[in-house]
Design a protein around this motif. Structure first.
Motif, PDB file in Angstrom:
ATOM      1  N   GLU A   1       0.709  -1.179   0.015  1.00  0.00           N
ATOM      2  CA  GLU A   1       0.000  -0.096  -0.167  1.00  0.00           C
ATOM      3  C   GLU A   1       0.862   1.376  -0.022  1.00  0.00           C
ATOM      4  N   GLY A   2       1.875   1.279  -0.234  1.00  0.00           N
ATOM      5  CA  GLY A   2       2.809   2.366  -0.294  1.00  0.00           C
ATOM      6  C   GLY A   2       3.764   2.668   1.009  1.00  0.00           C
ATOM      7  N   GLY A   3       3.643   1.732   1.890  1.00  0.00           N
ATOM      8  CA  GLY A   3       4.544   1.627   3.113  1.00  0.00           C
ATOM      9  C   GLY A   3       5.979   1.282   3.112  1.00  0.00           C
ATOM     10  N   LEU A   4       6.500   0.819   4.075  1.00  0.00           N
ATOM     11  CA  LEU A   4       7.903   0.243   4.130  1.00  0.00           C
ATOM     12  C   LEU A   4       7.754  -1.302   3.969  1.00  0.00           C
ATOM     13  N   GLY A   5       8.518  -1.728   3.200  1.00  0.00           N
ATOM     14  CA  GLY A   5       8.440  -3.351   3.121  1.00  0.00           C
ATOM     15  C   GLY A   5       9.348  -4.007   2.383  1.00  0.00           C
ATOM     16  N   LEU A   6       9.511  -5.377   2.148  1.00  0.00           N
ATOM     17  CA  LEU A   6      10.478  -6.054   1.368  1.00  0.00           C
ATOM     18  C   LEU A   6       9.953  -6.228  -0.175  1.00  0.00           C
ATOM     19  N   ASP A   7      11.153  -5.767  -0.827  1.00  0.00           N
ATOM     20  CA  ASP A   7      10.964  -6.010  -2.440  1.00  0.00           C
ATOM     21  C   ASP A   7      11.623  -7.431  -2.647  1.00  0.00           C
ATOM     22  N   PHE A   8      10.743  -8.310  -3.329  1.00  0.00           N
ATOM     23  CA  PHE A   8      11.413  -9.455  -3.830  1.00  0.00           C
ATOM     24  C   PHE A   8      11.917  -9.626  -5.036  1.00  0.00           C
ATOM     25  N   ASN A   9      12.078  -8.501  -5.968  1.00  0.00           N
ATOM     26  CA  ASN A   9      12.395  -8.434  -7.166  1.00  0.00           C
ATOM     27  C   ASN A   9      14.131  -8.474  -7.137  1.00  0.00           C
ATOM     28  N   ILE A  10      14.696  -9.488  -7.399  1.00  0.00           N
ATOM     29  CA  ILE A  10      16.061  -9.723  -6.967  1.00  0.00           C
ATOM     30  C   ILE A  10      17.134  -8.764  -7.917  1.00  0.00           C
ATOM     31  N   LEU A  11      16.623  -8.491  -9.184  1.00  0.00           N
ATOM     32  CA  LEU A  11      17.516  -7.662  -9.962  1.00  0.00           C
ATOM     33  C   LEU A  11      17.395  -6.052  -9.594  1.00  0.00           C
ATOM     34  N   GLU A  12      16.398  -5.831  -9.261  1.00  0.00           N
ATOM     35  CA  GLU A  12      16.266  -4.345  -8.797  1.00  0.00           C
ATOM     36  C   GLU A  12      16.903  -4.125  -7.250  1.00  0.00           C
ATOM     37  N   THR A  13      16.719  -5.322  -6.507  1.00  0.00           N
ATOM     38  CA  THR A  13      17.377  -5.099  -5.190  1.00  0.00           C
ATOM     39  C   THR A  13      18.713  -5.072  -5.216  1.00  0.00           C
ATOM     40  N   ASN A  14      19.366  -5.837  -5.980  1.00  0.00           N
ATOM     41  CA  ASN A  14      20.939  -6.123  -5.864  1.00  0.00           C
ATOM     42  C   ASN A  14      21.742  -4.968  -6.516  1.00  0.00           C
ATOM     43  N   LEU A  15      21.132  -4.328  -7.497  1.00  0.00           N
ATOM     44  CA  LEU A  15      21.605  -3.197  -8.033  1.00  0.00           C
ATOM     45  C   LEU A  15      21.738  -1.850  -6.938  1.00  0.00           C
ATOM     46  N   ILE A  16      20.578  -1.940  -6.460  1.00  0.00           N
ATOM     47  CA  ILE A  16      20.493  -0.794  -5.384  1.00  0.00           C
ATOM     48  C   ILE A  16      21.531  -1.122  -4.090  1.00  0.00           C
ATOM     49  N   ASN A  17      21.271  -2.340  -3.639  1.00  0.00           N
ATOM     50  CA  ASN A  17      22.398  -2.718  -2.386  1.00  0.00           C
ATOM     51  C   ASN A  17      23.875  -2.541  -3.069  1.00  0.00           C
ATOM     52  N   LEU A  18      23.855  -2.845  -4.039  1.00  0.00           N
ATOM     53  CA  LEU A  18      25.759  -2.774  -4.760  1.00  0.00           C
ATOM     54  C   LEU A  18      25.921  -1.188  -4.648  1.00  0.00           C
ATOM     55  N   VAL A  19      25.070  -0.328  -5.200  1.00  0.00           N
ATOM     56  CA  VAL A  19      25.297   0.988  -5.239  1.00  0.00           C
ATOM     57  C   VAL A  19      25.468   1.616  -3.736  1.00  0.00           C
ATOM     58  N   ILE A  20      24.878   1.158  -2.673  1.00  0.00           N
ATOM     59  CA  ILE A  20      24.776   1.713  -1.381  1.00  0.00           C
ATOM     60  C   ILE A  20      26.152   1.093  -0.755  1.00  0.00           C
ATOM     61  N   ILE A  21      26.483  -0.285  -1.131  1.00  0.00           N
ATOM     62  CA  ILE A  21      27.838  -0.782  -0.604  1.00  0.00           C
ATOM     63  C   ILE A  21      28.853  -0.046  -1.284  1.00  0.00           C
ATOM     64  N   ILE A  22      28.826   0.166  -2.491  1.00  0.00           N
ATOM     65  CA  ILE A  22      29.998   0.942  -3.124  1.00  0.00           C
ATOM     66  C   ILE A  22      30.355   2.332  -2.459  1.00  0.00           C
ATOM     67  N   GLY A  23      29.011   3.000  -2.279  1.00  0.00           N
ATOM     68  CA  GLY A  23      29.028   4.491  -1.730  1.00  0.00           C
ATOM     69  C   GLY A  23      29.641   4.359  -0.453  1.00  0.00           C
ATOM     70  N   VAL A  24      29.358   3.463   0.435  1.00  0.00           N
ATOM     71  CA  VAL A  24      29.685   3.201   2.053  1.00  0.00           C
ATOM     72  C   VAL A  24      31.209   2.995   2.058  1.00  0.00           C
ATOM     73  N   LEU A  25      31.518   2.130   1.093  1.00  0.00           N
ATOM     74  CA  LEU A  25      32.900   1.724   0.935  1.00  0.00           C
ATOM     75  C   LEU A  25      33.866   2.900   0.395  1.00  0.00           C
ATOM     76  N   TYR A  26      33.199   3.723  -0.501  1.00  0.00           N
ATOM     77  CA  TYR A  26      34.044   4.838  -0.806  1.00  0.00           C
ATOM     78  C   TYR A  26      34.125   5.741   0.142  1.00  0.00           C
ATOM     79  N   TYR A  27      33.018   6.367   0.867  1.00  0.00           N
ATOM     80  CA  TYR A  27      33.027   7.234   1.919  1.00  0.00           C
ATOM     81  C   TYR A  27      33.880   6.902   2.918  1.00  0.00           C
ATOM     82  N   PHE A  28      33.594   5.518   3.633  1.00  0.00           N
ATOM     83  CA  PHE A  28      34.668   5.118   4.589  1.00  0.00           C
ATOM     84  C   PHE A  28      35.753   4.717   4.378  1.00  0.00           C
TER      85      PHE A  28
END
Length: 173
Positions: free
Chosen positions: A11-38
């Motif tokens: 309904e538009g709230g917070l939840g889990l997305d089970f689409n593997i292709l979309e979630t891996n790309l976002i997770n990868l970008v977040i991990i690379i950003g955190v690694l780059y920053y820290f």
């Protein structure tokens, strides 16, 4: 509770997305950003430290290489000097040996000549001694034979003439 949470996500709230292709790309970008920053500062410091250590080791290796090259040149120079010294010593030894050989040959020739002279002198003195002995022996034999033969041939007249001629010879007439 799990089901309520999943429904809220639809309904538009917070939840889990089970689409593997979309979630891996976002997770990868977040991990690379955190690694780059820290991790950028940490990785940069680590790489900088490693680069400095490598530069220091290369500089030390160059210094050791130069020191080894200098030591090699010095040892080669010492080897060349030692070889020259060995050649000089060998030449001196050969010269000394040649001089000694010539001196020994000269001494040997002198000794041979002296021996020959001594032998010739000994031979001359032996020859003279033998000649004297022969003369004495011949004279003794002649006197002996004369004494043996004389009594039968000697008469008074002959004896007087012999005495007179001997006296004349002694006077020098």
């Amino acid at each position: 509770m799990t089901i309520d949470w999943l429904l809220a996500a639809e309904e538009g709230g917070l939840g889990l997305d089970f689409n593997i292709l979309e979630t891996n790309l976002i997770n990868l970008v977040i991990i690379i950003g955190v690694l780059y920053y820290f991790g950028g500062k940490f990785l940069g410091n680590t790489l900088s430290t490693r680069q400095s250590a490598i530069k220091t080791e290369i500089a030390e290796a160059e210094q050791r290489k130069q020191a080894a090259a200098a030591a090699l040149a010095e040892q080669q120079q010492k080897l060349a000097q030692a070889q020259e010294e060995a050649k000089r010593i060998l030449a001196d030894a050969q010269t000394t040996a040649e001089r000694s050989r010539e001196a020994i040959l000269a001494q040997a020739n002198t000794d041979v000549e002296r021996m020959r002279a001594t032998a010739a002198q000994d031979m001359s003195s032996q020859e003279a001694r033998v000649m004297r002995e022969l003369q004495q022996r011949i004279a003794a034999l002649a006197v002996e034979r004369s004494e043996a033969a004389l009594p039968g041939h000697l008469n008074d007249d002959l004896q007087r003439r012999l005495v007179d001629s001997s006296i004349a010879l002694l006077k020098g007439e």
